[in-house]
Design an enzyme around this catalytic site. Structure first.
Site, PDB file in Angstrom:
ATOM      1  N   CYS A 276      58.809  69.569 -26.369  1.00 21.85           N
ATOM      2  CA  CYS A 276      58.165  68.718 -25.364  1.00 21.85           C
ATOM      3  C   CYS A 276      57.224  67.667 -25.962  1.00 21.85           C
ATOM      4  CB  CYS A 276      57.447  69.596 -24.341  1.00 21.85           C
ATOM      5  SG  CYS A 276      57.032  68.730 -22.803  1.00 21.85           S
TER       6      CYS A 276
ATOM      7  N   GLU B 237      61.779  74.348 -22.214  1.00 15.46           N
ATOM      8  CA  GLU B 237      60.575  74.975 -22.753  1.00 15.46           C
ATOM      9  C   GLU B 237      60.197  76.203 -21.911  1.00 15.46           C
ATOM     10  OE1 GLU B 237      55.928  73.630 -23.738  1.00 15.46           O
ATOM     11  OE2 GLU B 237      57.314  72.251 -22.739  1.00 15.46           O
TER      12      GLU B 237
ATOM     13  N   LYS C 219      55.381  75.320 -31.251  1.00 12.20           N
ATOM     14  CA  LYS C 219      54.913  74.011 -30.811  1.00 12.20           C
ATOM     15  C   LYS C 219      53.618  73.624 -31.522  1.00 12.20           C
ATOM     16  CE  LYS C 219      54.195  71.465 -26.471  1.00 12.20           C
ATOM     17  NZ  LYS C 219      54.205  71.593 -24.995  1.00 12.20           N
TER      18      LYS C 219
END
Length: 271
Positions: free
Chosen positions: A148, A45, A114
């Protein structure tokens, strides 16, 4: 169909904000990965900029098609390898935490923003994405993207499984003391959804964070085919669609679902 060999680049944070250094590291990793037979390279990330750059994130963010994206495309095309990498993205006044998927010919195949932001740090900097499932075909494998914290929500991974994802790629910045996510939760997500899952973390101290490493390639049969320790490492593992088909036949969670029972479970409730 031959398995897809995937390289997972777990690296130290280096100098936060040093994009040129990150691009040079990516070039070296691509060369090594190809030498080990990989056709896809996955980074962590916010790989290009670092995670703990605070107020500099907006300054370092680039719009789609920016200079760094063009440089990654050149690396992918030169080494003939697909690359998934993390970087902040500028969209008007907003900054987004994005994973981009570049094909082995340098063309952009997909970009995922995200959707689940972790903690006040991320919520202060980023706007959350709004598209839960982003996929692209690559070498005969349907590849999906998350970032994540997204993978810690069972709904996100199940949505990928139900829409055909065979390999779920997850650039990550998992910090201590949440090691159990990499050890326990990620392999469980792969098993319960019958898919391969490449979880690629940062490692070592960066600002106030200590990233756990422990990147892994987890399989649909519950096996972890590659696992990193706490330091810098380039892992290589194979994603075999035949293993996926066999695992889903052996453990038919997807086909045995009863979605007519689950509607109430998706509605928000107050604890």
């Amino acid at each position: 169909m031959a398995p897809l060999r995937v390289a997972l680049l777990q690296g130290p944070p280096g100098v936060p904000g040093a994009v040129a250094e990150s691009l040079a590291a990516l070039e070296r990793a691509a060369r090594t990965a190809v030498g080990r037979g990989a056709r896809l390279l996955v980074t962590s990330e916010l790989f290009l900029t670092g995670y703990a750059v605070g107020g500099r994130m907006a300054e370092l963010a680039e719009p789609a098609g920016g200079a760094s994206e063009q440089r990654v495309a050149e690396i992918a095309a030169r080494h003939r390898i697909g690359i998934v990498y993390g970087a902040p993205e500028r969209d008007g006044d907003a900054v987004l935490n994005t994973a981009r998927f570049v094909g082995a010919d340098g063309r952009l195949l997909a970009a995922y923003r995200k959707t689940h932001l972790f903690g006040e740090y991320e919520r202060e900097i980023f706007r959350p994405g709004a598209e839960p499932v982003v996929q692209a075909g690559f070498d005969g494998v349907r590849i999906g993207l998350l970032i994540c914290y997204d993978v810690e929500f069972p709904e996100t991974v199940r949505a990928h499984a139900l829409t055909g994802t065979e390999l779920l790629v997850v650039p990550t910045a998992l910090m201590r003391p949440y090691d159990f996510v990499a050890h326990t939760l990620v392999p469980a997500r792969a098993y319960e959804n019958g898919l391969h899952l490449a979880y690629v973390n940062r490692c070592g101290p960066e600002g106030r964070y200590d990233f756990a490493g422990l990147s892994c390639l987890a399989g649909p049969d519950g096996a972890v085919r590659a696992r990193a320790g706490g330091g810098a490492e380039l892992l290589v593992g194979d994603v075999d669609p035949a293993v996926l088909r066999a695992a889903r036949a052996e453990t038919p969670y997807l086909s045995d679902r009863r979605p007519e029972l689950y509607g109430a479970l998706t509605r928000r409730t107050t604890p």
